[in-house]
Design a protein around this motif. Structure first.
Motif, PDB file in Angstrom:
ATOM      1  N   UNK A 240       0.830  -1.210   0.000  1.00  0.00           N
ATOM      2  CA  UNK A 240       0.000   0.000   0.000  1.00  0.00           C
ATOM      3  C   UNK A 240       0.868   1.265   0.000  1.00  0.00           C
TER       4      UNK A 240
ATOM      5  N   UNK B  67      -5.861   1.104   7.153  1.00  0.00           N
ATOM      6  CA  UNK B  67      -7.269   0.874   6.797  1.00  0.00           C
ATOM      7  C   UNK B  67      -7.557  -0.622   6.800  1.00  0.00           C
ATOM      8  N   UNK B  68      -8.663  -0.974   7.444  1.00  0.00           N
ATOM      9  CA  UNK B  68      -9.016  -2.384   7.545  1.00  0.00           C
ATOM     10  C   UNK B  68      -9.636  -2.893   6.232  1.00  0.00           C
ATOM     11  N   UNK B  69     -10.342  -1.984   5.578  1.00  0.00           N
ATOM     12  CA  UNK B  69     -11.031  -2.375   4.341  1.00  0.00           C
ATOM     13  C   UNK B  69     -10.609  -1.457   3.209  1.00  0.00           C
ATOM     14  N   UNK B  70     -10.284  -2.040   2.067  1.00  0.00           N
ATOM     15  CA  UNK B  70      -9.987  -1.249   0.872  1.00  0.00           C
ATOM     16  C   UNK B  70     -11.190  -1.328  -0.047  1.00  0.00           C
TER      17      UNK B  70
ATOM     18  N   UNK C 178     -14.801 -11.493  10.366  1.00  0.00           N
ATOM     19  CA  UNK C 178     -14.562 -10.058  10.127  1.00  0.00           C
ATOM     20  C   UNK C 178     -15.685  -9.283  10.791  1.00  0.00           C
ATOM     21  N   UNK C 179     -15.322  -8.255  11.499  1.00  0.00           N
ATOM     22  CA  UNK C 179     -16.328  -7.414  12.153  1.00  0.00           C
ATOM     23  C   UNK C 179     -16.117  -5.963  11.722  1.00  0.00           C
ATOM     24  N   UNK C 180     -17.192  -5.303  11.284  1.00  0.00           N
ATOM     25  CA  UNK C 180     -17.143  -3.874  10.989  1.00  0.00           C
ATOM     26  C   UNK C 180     -17.985  -3.171  12.042  1.00  0.00           C
TER      27      UNK C 180
ATOM     28  N   UNK D 167      -9.149  -6.897   2.943  1.00  0.00           N
ATOM     29  CA  UNK D 167      -9.834  -6.770   4.229  1.00  0.00           C
ATOM     30  C   UNK D 167      -9.074  -7.616   5.235  1.00  0.00           C
ATOM     31  N   UNK D 168      -8.782  -6.999   6.378  1.00  0.00           N
ATOM     32  CA  UNK D 168      -8.042  -7.751   7.403  1.00  0.00           C
ATOM     33  C   UNK D 168      -9.036  -8.425   8.356  1.00  0.00           C
TER      34      UNK D 168
ATOM     35  N   UNK E 155     -10.460 -10.501  11.675  1.00  0.00           N
ATOM     36  CA  UNK E 155     -10.102 -10.586  13.101  1.00  0.00           C
ATOM     37  C   UNK E 155      -9.399 -11.907  13.366  1.00  0.00           C
TER      38      UNK E 155
END
Lengths: 264, 307
Positions: free
Chosen positions: A94, A261-264, B11-13, B53-54, B56
């Motif tokens: 990134x 950022x967790x989500x792209x 995955x949690x948002x 997306x990372x 958990x």
């Protein structure tokens, strides 16, 4: 540098030089710079004193604008087109992607600046060496600082239209209103704010830093003193550090935000 | 890469549990379809696999070994994002050239891929002049450029016309025959039914049902409809005397213009053999026969209700 980053730099350069807005403003800058030098040349011995400050004003208005237009959609644009994920599915990190985009767009910006000063140089004649050459590097640094700011905004915003609005605000604030604000502070405080504080505040804005640096080049220390300004341009080392912070800082911050950022 | 699995992915948002201990696995030559309502977690799972997306928690396994989405892994995947829109200023050729350079692919391959997706005539035109289907085909071209071992397609049928769908079917056929893997998410379940090996039904971040389309049909156990046509109304009266069959008759319609009588039977999926045995008692009287199986869309709706 890895293959993907190299390809991205070339891709960015190629894509940005096709952008209508970048082309229009670059050509306008070139036309106005040429007109200023052509007019200045007719002033004979006073040519440097006339052309130099005029070109500084022109560059301090146009170059940040070109830079911000060039960079405001760097990340948010990809995100809106759903191609950010596609880019990051390539073997590239990134932070590396952010830098590749910055370098590619810096090359496009340099081309725009060179087009402007190059066309002015055609009309400048003998004045060219005294006016255009001293302007070139600081103008590029000014552009890179705003390019970097635009790139940071493109990471921060989720919609391209919001990023575009933000860069317009940044341009107005840093290029127009900042100096007016400082003037206001001086008037309101009735001179209570010291020259040192004012100098620091001027240097805290890349546009102010650029203007101060160029004023000293074209008017000289004595000229500044005659205007009542005793502030000096910092040493070369401090200047280099200040420009580095303005250019590298926002790009690094943008890359760091993207990394987190967790989500792209 | 002969097999790939994602294990125990969560995955949690914020307050939303986007994925809850999801597991999927793929073998070489397999095509897996992820289906589910919007927001059920299909695209999130694809993004987890891509490293976008990372999670958990969870693990990626390649050939039974734990792995990470490093650069070597990314060299082996091709990705088509949902509603992809490339820069309007560039031509199709320029878009592909960039990805080819970035992936270290030779130029001849660009020509091959353009022919494969039937875009060779539009390659020198700016993307701004492309229809939605053409843009999708360009995205598909980018995804298959390196002939990746794993193709990840997010809503690949979106905006595709018949020509585009034919291209997509060809991609799926070639990938399966070459022993590569495809993982795709879609809402066009019926279109893809006969082209996938495995189907995972997502509901609120979980996989509520999985299996081959046939297995899912059996799981849903939706009834089959049979339409029988007779010349003589008396046959219908006779049918009603057959104990098992009579309970399946839901509708009798007289088609006056054709002078025939039509009976609609709704048969539980597990009772098809019973029906065949009963039919032998009156098969000589049947003038017309039509059977309607539930569509995979209906199966999917039923599965969502069940779990």
């Amino acid at each position: 540098m890895r293959r993907v980053a190299r390809s991205l730099i070339l891709h960015e350069l190629s894509e940005r030089t096709r952008d209508r807005w970048v082309l229009v403003i670059s050509v306008l800058f070139a036309v106005l710079a040429s007109a200023v030098t052509l007019y200045g040349r007719s002033a004979g011995a006073k040519a440097v004193g006339l052309t130099g400050p005029s070109l500084v004003t022109l560059a301090s208005l146009f170059v940040p604008l070109v830079a911000l237009i060039l960079s405001h959609d760097a990340i948010v644009g990809e995100s809106e087109r759903n191609t950010l994920g596609l880019l990051l599915s390539l073997p590239i990190g990134r932070m590396e992607m952010v830098w590749a985009k910055f370098i590619g767009r810096s090359l496009a910006l340099s081309a725009a600046v060179l087009l402007g000063f190059g066309s002015a140089g055609i009309f400048a004649g003998a004045v060219s060496r005294q006016v255009l050459w001293p302007l070139l590097l600081p103008t590029l640094l000014l552009g890179l600082a705003f390019l970097s700011l635009g790139l940071l905004l493109s990471v921060l915003y989720k919609r391209q239209v919001s990023a575009a609005s933000a860069v317009v605000v940044v341009w107005f604030v840093l290029v127009f209103f900042y100096d007016l604000g400082l003037l206001g502070v001086l008037v309101i405080s009735d001179g209570a704010v010291s020259q040192g504080v004012m100098r620091t505040l001027v240097l805290a804005n890349p546009a102010g830093l650029f203007r101060m640096q160029m004023m000293e080049v074209f008017i000289g220390t004595q000229g500044l003193e005659q205007l009542g300004l005793t502030a000096r341009v910092p040493s070369l080392g401090v200047l280099a550090a200040l420009w580095s912070v303005w250019i590298v800082g926002p790009v690094l911050l943008g890359g760091w935000i993207l990394l987190r950022k967790k989500v792209i | 890469m002969k097999s790939l699995s994602l294990r125990d992915i969560s995955v949690r948002f914020g307050e939303v549990q986007a994925l809850d201990r999801v597991e999927i696995s793929l073998e070489a030559g397999q095509i897996c379809m992820l289906v589910g309502p919007n927001g059920a977690g299909k695209s999130t799972l694809l993004k987890v696999l891509l490293g976008l997306v990372r999670p958990e928690q969870g693990e990626l396994h390649i050939d039974q070994q734990m792995a990470v989405q490093d650069y070597a892994f990314r060299e082996k995947i091709g990705y088509l994002p949902e509603n992809v829109a490339f820069s309007e200023n560039l031509t199709g050729w320029q878009v592909l050239s960039f990805f080819a350079r970035a992936r270290g692919v030779r130029k001849e391959r660009i020509e091959e891929v353009l022919r494969f997706v039937s875009l060779e005539h539009a390659a020198r035109r700016a993307v701004r002049g492309y229809s939605r289907g053409m843009r999708q085909r360009l995205g598909l071209a980018v995804a298959i450029l390196t002939e990746p071992m794993l193709l990840i397609l997010d809503e690949p049928t979106g905006g595709l016309d018949q020509e585009g769908l034919s291209v997509l079917w060809e991609v799926l056929r070639v990938w399966r025959e070459a022993g590569r893997m495809v993982l795709l998410s879609t809402h066009d379940i019926a279109l893809l039914e006969r082209r996938v090996d495995q189907m995972c039904v997502f509901k609120r971040g979980r996989i509520c049902a999985r299996g081959t389309p046939l297995e899912l049909r059996e799981m849903a156990a939706l009834p089959i409809q049979i339409y029988l046509t007779f010349d003589d109304e008396k046959v219908i009266t006779r049918l009603r005397t057959l104990e098992v069959l009579s309970s399946w008759i839901t509708e009798v319609e007289e088609k006056k213009e054709q002078g025939v009588f039509q009976v609609r039977l709704v048969i539980p999926s597990h009772a098809l053999l019973d029906y065949v045995q009963q039919q032998s008692l009156f098969s000589s009287d049947i003038r017309g026969f039509r059977m309607e199986e539930p569509t995979l869309d209906e199966v999917y709706e039923r599965l969502l209700e069940m779990f």
